[in-house]
Scaffold this active site. Structure first.
Site, PDB file in Angstrom:
ATOM      1  N   GLU A 248      -9.906  12.423   7.602  1.00 20.00           N
ATOM      2  CA  GLU A 248      -9.779  13.764   7.041  1.00 20.00           C
ATOM      3  C   GLU A 248     -11.128  14.481   6.979  1.00 20.00           C
ATOM      4  O   GLU A 248     -11.205  15.680   7.213  1.00 20.00           O
ATOM      5  CB  GLU A 248      -9.190  13.674   5.628  1.00 20.00           C
ATOM      6  CG  GLU A 248      -7.771  13.146   5.578  1.00 20.00           C
ATOM      7  CD  GLU A 248      -7.399  12.687   4.175  1.00 20.00           C
ATOM      8  OE1 GLU A 248      -7.630  11.502   3.852  1.00 20.00           O
ATOM      9  OE2 GLU A 248      -6.911  13.524   3.389  1.00 20.00           O
TER      10      GLU A 248
ATOM     11  N   TYR B 250       2.159   2.112  15.587  1.00 22.19           N
ATOM     12  CA  TYR B 250       2.879   2.252  14.319  1.00 22.19           C
ATOM     13  C   TYR B 250       4.299   2.807  14.414  1.00 22.19           C
ATOM     14  O   TYR B 250       5.040   2.725  13.421  1.00 22.19           O
ATOM     15  CB  TYR B 250       2.050   3.069  13.315  1.00 22.19           C
ATOM     16  CG  TYR B 250       2.271   4.546  13.359  1.00 22.19           C
ATOM     17  CD1 TYR B 250       1.743   5.314  14.385  1.00 22.19           C
ATOM     18  CD2 TYR B 250       3.010   5.191  12.370  1.00 22.19           C
ATOM     19  CE1 TYR B 250       1.944   6.671  14.424  1.00 22.19           C
ATOM     20  CE2 TYR B 250       3.218   6.554  12.403  1.00 22.19           C
ATOM     21  CZ  TYR B 250       2.673   7.288  13.435  1.00 22.19           C
ATOM     22  OH  TYR B 250       2.877   8.649  13.472  1.00 22.19           O
TER      23      TYR B 250
ATOM     24  N   GLU C 275      -9.194   4.046  -2.223  1.00 26.53           N
ATOM     25  CA  GLU C 275      -7.970   3.860  -2.995  1.00 26.53           C
ATOM     26  C   GLU C 275      -8.273   3.176  -4.324  1.00 26.53           C
ATOM     27  O   GLU C 275      -9.352   2.632  -4.541  1.00 26.53           O
ATOM     28  CB  GLU C 275      -6.977   2.985  -2.218  1.00 26.53           C
ATOM     29  CG  GLU C 275      -6.604   3.524  -0.850  1.00 26.53           C
ATOM     30  CD  GLU C 275      -5.368   2.848  -0.274  1.00 26.53           C
ATOM     31  OE1 GLU C 275      -4.599   2.237  -1.061  1.00 26.53           O
ATOM     32  OE2 GLU C 275      -5.177   2.937   0.945  1.00 26.53           O
TER      33      GLU C 275
ATOM     34  N   LYS D 134      -4.470  -2.184  10.184  1.00 27.75           N
ATOM     35  CA  LYS D 134      -4.827  -2.352   8.772  1.00 27.75           C
ATOM     36  C   LYS D 134      -5.094  -3.806   8.392  1.00 27.75           C
ATOM     37  O   LYS D 134      -5.830  -4.070   7.439  1.00 27.75           O
ATOM     38  CB  LYS D 134      -3.652  -1.870   7.900  1.00 27.75           C
ATOM     39  CG  LYS D 134      -3.232  -0.435   8.113  1.00 27.75           C
ATOM     40  CD  LYS D 134      -4.103   0.517   7.333  1.00 27.75           C
ATOM     41  CE  LYS D 134      -3.464   1.899   7.282  1.00 27.75           C
ATOM     42  NZ  LYS D 134      -4.226   2.789   6.378  1.00 27.75           N
TER      43      LYS D 134
ATOM     44  N   ARG E 283      -8.015   3.556  13.366  1.00 31.06           N
ATOM     45  CA  ARG E 283      -7.074   4.653  13.665  1.00 31.06           C
ATOM     46  C   ARG E 283      -6.506   4.591  15.071  1.00 31.06           C
ATOM     47  O   ARG E 283      -5.357   5.006  15.293  1.00 31.06           O
ATOM     48  CB  ARG E 283      -7.779   5.997  13.466  1.00 31.06           C
ATOM     49  CG  ARG E 283      -8.323   6.235  12.078  1.00 31.06           C
ATOM     50  CD  ARG E 283      -7.232   6.221  11.032  1.00 31.06           C
ATOM     51  NE  ARG E 283      -7.785   6.428   9.692  1.00 31.06           N
ATOM     52  CZ  ARG E 283      -7.081   6.228   8.569  1.00 31.06           C
ATOM     53  NH1 ARG E 283      -5.825   5.806   8.617  1.00 31.06           N
ATOM     54  NH2 ARG E 283      -7.652   6.430   7.402  1.00 31.06           N
TER      55      ARG E 283
ATOM     56  N   GLN F  39      -3.916   1.784  15.133  1.00 31.20           N
ATOM     57  CA  GLN F  39      -2.776   2.236  14.330  1.00 31.20           C
ATOM     58  C   GLN F  39      -1.924   3.265  15.080  1.00 31.20           C
ATOM     59  O   GLN F  39      -0.687   3.203  15.057  1.00 31.20           O
ATOM     60  CB  GLN F  39      -3.321   2.834  13.025  1.00 31.20           C
ATOM     61  CG  GLN F  39      -2.289   3.230  12.004  1.00 31.20           C
ATOM     62  CD  GLN F  39      -2.918   3.880  10.762  1.00 31.20           C
ATOM     63  OE1 GLN F  39      -4.144   3.873  10.594  1.00 31.20           O
ATOM     64  NE2 GLN F  39      -2.095   4.424   9.882  1.00 31.20           N
TER      65      GLN F  39
ATOM     66  N   ASP G  80      -9.115   0.373   2.000  1.00 29.90           N
ATOM     67  CA  ASP G  80      -8.125  -0.047   2.990  1.00 29.90           C
ATOM     68  C   ASP G  80      -8.653   0.322   4.374  1.00 29.90           C
ATOM     69  O   ASP G  80      -8.247   1.316   4.964  1.00 29.90           O
ATOM     70  CB  ASP G  80      -6.800   0.661   2.681  1.00 29.90           C
ATOM     71  CG  ASP G  80      -5.703   0.251   3.631  1.00 29.90           C
ATOM     72  OD1 ASP G  80      -5.693  -0.913   4.058  1.00 29.90           O
ATOM     73  OD2 ASP G  80      -4.832   1.098   3.936  1.00 29.90           O
TER      74      ASP G  80
ATOM     75  N   ASP H  59       0.841  -1.187   0.000  1.00 30.54           N
ATOM     76  CA  ASP H  59       0.000   0.000   0.000  1.00 30.54           C
ATOM     77  C   ASP H  59       0.885   1.249   0.000  1.00 30.54           C
ATOM     78  O   ASP H  59       1.847   1.320   0.769  1.00 30.54           O
ATOM     79  CB  ASP H  59      -0.920  -0.004   1.224  1.00 30.54           C
ATOM     80  CG  ASP H  59      -2.101   0.930   1.040  1.00 30.54           C
ATOM     81  OD1 ASP H  59      -2.483   1.199  -0.118  1.00 30.54           O
ATOM     82  OD2 ASP H  59      -2.646   1.398   2.051  1.00 30.54           O
TER      83      ASP H  59
ATOM     84  N   TYR I 151       1.108   5.757  -0.498  1.00 34.60           N
ATOM     85  CA  TYR I 151       0.719   6.944   0.288  1.00 34.60           C
ATOM     86  C   TYR I 151       0.940   8.130  -0.648  1.00 34.60           C
ATOM     87  O   TYR I 151       1.679   9.053  -0.327  1.00 34.60           O
ATOM     88  CB  TYR I 151       1.667   6.979   1.500  1.00 34.60           C
ATOM     89  CG  TYR I 151       1.411   7.958   2.604  1.00 34.60           C
ATOM     90  CD1 TYR I 151       0.189   8.035   3.254  1.00 34.60           C
ATOM     91  CD2 TYR I 151       2.452   8.775   3.061  1.00 34.60           C
ATOM     92  CE1 TYR I 151       0.010   8.912   4.309  1.00 34.60           C
ATOM     93  CE2 TYR I 151       2.272   9.650   4.119  1.00 34.60           C
ATOM     94  CZ  TYR I 151       1.044   9.716   4.746  1.00 34.60           C
ATOM     95  OH  TYR I 151       0.876  10.574   5.802  1.00 34.60           O
TER      96      TYR I 151
ATOM     97  N   THR J  77      -8.940  -5.775   3.852  1.00 35.83           N
ATOM     98  CA  THR J  77      -8.784  -4.843   2.740  1.00 35.83           C
ATOM     99  C   THR J  77      -9.749  -5.321   1.651  1.00 35.83           C
ATOM    100  O   THR J  77      -9.652  -6.468   1.212  1.00 35.83           O
ATOM    101  CB  THR J  77      -7.347  -4.871   2.187  1.00 35.83           C
ATOM    102  OG1 THR J  77      -6.429  -4.609   3.249  1.00 35.83           O
ATOM    103  CG2 THR J  77      -7.165  -3.843   1.079  1.00 35.83           C
TER     104      THR J  77
ATOM    105  N   ARG K  22       1.137  16.267  13.229  1.00 35.35           N
ATOM    106  CA  ARG K  22       2.384  16.982  13.519  1.00 35.35           C
ATOM    107  C   ARG K  22       2.145  18.462  13.279  1.00 35.35           C
ATOM    108  O   ARG K  22       2.749  19.074  12.404  1.00 35.35           O
ATOM    109  CB  ARG K  22       3.512  16.444  12.624  1.00 35.35           C
ATOM    110  CG  ARG K  22       3.855  14.959  12.905  1.00 35.35           C
ATOM    111  CD  ARG K  22       4.968  14.424  12.004  1.00 35.35           C
ATOM    112  NE  ARG K  22       4.558  14.382  10.610  1.00 35.35           N
ATOM    113  CZ  ARG K  22       5.032  15.152   9.646  1.00 35.35           C
ATOM    114  NH1 ARG K  22       5.970  16.036   9.916  1.00 35.35           N
ATOM    115  NH2 ARG K  22       4.579  15.046   8.420  1.00 35.35           N
TER     116      ARG K  22
ATOM    117  N   HIS L 264      -3.711  14.120   0.871  1.00 35.06           N
ATOM    118  CA  HIS L 264      -3.903  13.216   2.011  1.00 35.06           C
ATOM    119  C   HIS L 264      -2.715  13.298   2.970  1.00 35.06           C
ATOM    120  O   HIS L 264      -2.896  13.431   4.191  1.00 35.06           O
ATOM    121  CB  HIS L 264      -4.085  11.784   1.509  1.00 35.06           C
ATOM    122  CG  HIS L 264      -4.089  10.749   2.591  1.00 35.06           C
ATOM    123  ND1 HIS L 264      -5.097  10.644   3.521  1.00 35.06           N
ATOM    124  CD2 HIS L 264      -3.198   9.770   2.908  1.00 35.06           C
ATOM    125  CE1 HIS L 264      -4.834   9.645   4.359  1.00 35.06           C
ATOM    126  NE2 HIS L 264      -3.680   9.102   4.003  1.00 35.06           N
TER     127      HIS L 264
ATOM    128  N   GLU M   7     -10.344   3.947   3.727  1.00 38.81           N
ATOM    129  CA  GLU M   7      -9.449   4.698   2.857  1.00 38.81           C
ATOM    130  C   GLU M   7      -9.845   4.376   1.424  1.00 38.81           C
ATOM    131  O   GLU M   7      -9.785   3.221   0.993  1.00 38.81           O
ATOM    132  CB  GLU M   7      -7.975   4.346   3.130  1.00 38.81           C
ATOM    133  CG  GLU M   7      -7.527   4.777   4.513  1.00 38.81           C
ATOM    134  CD  GLU M   7      -6.016   4.796   4.705  1.00 38.81           C
ATOM    135  OE1 GLU M   7      -5.304   4.072   3.986  1.00 38.81           O
ATOM    136  OE2 GLU M   7      -5.560   5.559   5.586  1.00 38.81           O
TER     137      GLU M   7
END
Lengths: 404, 404
Positions: free
Chosen positions: B353, B237, B194, B246, B230, B233, B226, B118, B120, B250, B134, B125, B192
């Site tokens: 998001e 992670y 995708e 994850k 959260r 994760q 996907d 997978d 990114y 899927t 962050r 995103h 997600e």
């Protein structure tokens, strides 16, 4: 005469009987399941057919997967049968012609790998990495480390059998002083000495596998070298983890040692310093560790002897964690323990740790090393204590680095 | 009458012809390759046999893998043959009985997944995630993001076909205010949106696949959800990336759209803001993007319309990156684009998001949502521009969340 007359004390005696897949040179070259005894391999499927055994359907096959899928009762029954075939004098005439010297056969990847997961279960290794890369952190472990066995998925398509050359990977790297990444062959190619666990019996999606079901699902173990390009890994791994720094090759031994051969090697893992959530709490389980004495050699010189008994997280805990979210298991799933490092300098399972990220130099009879050079041959071997002072040998995993 | 008389403008007309695997109810229930036309599926293997086609060996099979492995020339030849079978009036009598209404068949996972990776690749995103997690960073992207397509391996054994229920995973989570992690069902279950790319032709270890070989190796694409927990994760992670957050499921669409159906949808990717290393520099290549208009619906209400044309990294670049270290490809390898998010709020491909990590609430006709509740049904659909103003429909991927 061999092979029935394996020398007393041979680590591949009839108490061991690891499984592999081999082929013969020439016309009769189809891969088939073999069982190692001393320095010979028994054509297990041919033996089963010759003796009219019902296990021919599991053994006269080109991979171990049918045997892996057959489950714990079949594993024990087949092992009992094999022990009789190589021990009972009346079978000698039938069985002996079905042995081949190891030197005359080609060994293949013994099973079709489904998913490959790699863990990070050695506290010494994780602390060494933390000290090197986060020297200012209050704790050399990340906050989650003592609460769960950290792991990630690797590339199952590049799991190769011992003896396969490893092509030095190219990729992006960026030193802190570089304005932009540069591309080229890795200059910090490393090893990771690990033990791999092979899943036999699948599980259903949505159904976690508990600690006490470890033996029902896991068939056996192998040695595993998780080749690592430290420079590629350092640049790529934030935020989604290792990718190209690992995916170019993972080597496994040609022999899978069944758990049943390692009953005497079961030991308690290190004392737990943090309370564990119930699905990981193994206080009431059988001892989850394995007393495997690993040896890492570089061009024939032993550079490290990592003790697997020091691993904080056990294989059963890793299996329970891997499935606690409902992820299913498939026959052929492989999971690595993570680099095995003991508490002393001579027990570290990677060059990263042995040279402290290249700061120190390993002095070998044939030259100095920080990371691997082309032509270098790395070999992991191991043994475990068996009954009555015997040794159970694990098959070695070896690989030579070649230029890309 | 159907199916030859597919309505003008149907996104699954003869210009599309995606591949899947289906079975019929009752005794003749073996899975077999099917090709979609309108709201019917053609038993492609039966058609090949009835017409004496040499492609029966690729189509009269229970998975797409033999066709995937056959390579670019075979893919084009088979597509040309199928187009003739469903278009030429003289075939009508033979072919028509081999169509089945979609409503009468069961759709299966169309191929055996080898490795699953997978990526990114959406800048929008990645920047949204950076801003959320962050907020104090000078750049919302990590330093490597514009230099390489970040990716990681996922669990191929839990890739499931559209329509499969998704069991809410349990796992460890730890809020910053918690003294220790707690265990339980995820309370931040997300999607997600995708696009998945399906590899047909394998490559050898040690041999990178260049940008211009994309079409030789990649057969087609699908929609991919996907599913992501959260909270699990977030706690697990660092430092090795997503794992149990994850690996529980899927979902992919039942229909694989061949690249050949998407020639009109090829578009240039967004302008590159950083110089690329030669193996990723696609300035001289065919346009690497795909103009796919994705729609995300929750319980039947459209909540987002992510535009795939905004993806910074292309599928060809991802393939080149994934193999530049010498990692090999296998037939059935699947790689996801990463969450597709456009620049506006209504174009974000995850609830993370859309609700800004739960800060905002989605107001739906049947209730409010931050993350998914049990019983929720998520469906991704998409179309791409075809020739002469036509639409090429992508098969939808749908899944319902159920309690563990």
């Amino acid at each position: 005469m061999p092979p029935f007359d394996v020398p007393e004390g041979d680590p591949f005696g009839p108490h061991n009987l690891p499984y592999g897949v081999f082929s013969l040179p020439g016309e009769d070259s189809a891969p088939r399941v073999g069982v190692r005894l001393g320095d010979h391999v028994l054509d297990a499927g041919a033996a089963a057919l010759a003796l009219g055994s019902p296990y021919a359907s599991l053994l006269a096959r080109p991979t171990l997967n049918p045997l892996l899928a057959a489950g714990r009762t079949a594993w024990s029954d087949v092992r009992r049968a094999l022990t009789a075939w190589v021990s009972v004098p009346s079978h000698r005439e039938t069985i002996e012609p079905l042995f081949h010297p190891l030197s005359s056969v080609t060994l293949h990847l013994p099973f079709e790998v489904a998913d490959y997961v790699d863990f990070y279960a050695s506290e010494n290794h994780a602390r060494n990495v933390g000290r090197m890369f986060r020297p200012d952190a209050a704790d050399s472990l990340t906050p989650n480390w003592k609460h769960l066995p950290i792991g990630y998925h690797g590339r199952s398509g590049t799991v190769v059998v011992s003896g396969t050359d490893v092509v030095r990977p190219s990729g992006q790297r960026k030193a802190p002083t570089d304005a932009a990444p540069v591309f080229g062959p890795s200059v910090r190619l490393d090893i990771e000495a690990e033990v791999g666990f092979v899943v036999g019996v699948p599980s259903a999606m949505g159904s976690p596998v508990g600690l006490s079901d470890f033996r029902e699902h896991v068939f056996g173990l192998c040695l595993l070298n998780d080749w690592s390009a430290r420079d590629i890994q350092a640049w790529e791994y934030v935020p989604l983890g290792p990718f190209l720094g690992k995916s170019f090759a993972t080597s496994v031994s040609a022999w899978i040692t069944p758990l049943d051969a390692l009953d005497e090697a079961r030991v308690a893992p290190p004392e737990r310093t943090h309370e564990l959530l119930p699905y990981l709490d193994d206080a009431a389980e059988e001892p989850g560790g394995f007393d495997l004495r690993i040896s890492v050699s570089l061009n024939g010189h032993v550079i490290s002897e990592p003790p697997f008994s020091t691993m904080y997280w056990t294989a059963a805990q890793q299996l329970a964690h891997m499935t606690v979210n409902g992820a299913s298991l498939r026959t052929g799933d492989l999971y690595g323990s993570g680099t095995v490092s003991g508490p002393t300098e001579r027990e570290r399972g990677s060059l990263l740790e042995l040279t402290w990220n290249g700061r120190d130099v390993l002095e070998l009879p044939d030259g100095k090393r920080t990371f691997l050079e082309n032509g270098d041959v790395v070999t992991l071997s191991a043994w475990a204590p068996g009954a009555d002072g015997s040794h159970v040998g694990l098959g070695e995993v070896t690989g030579r680095v070649v230029a890309g």
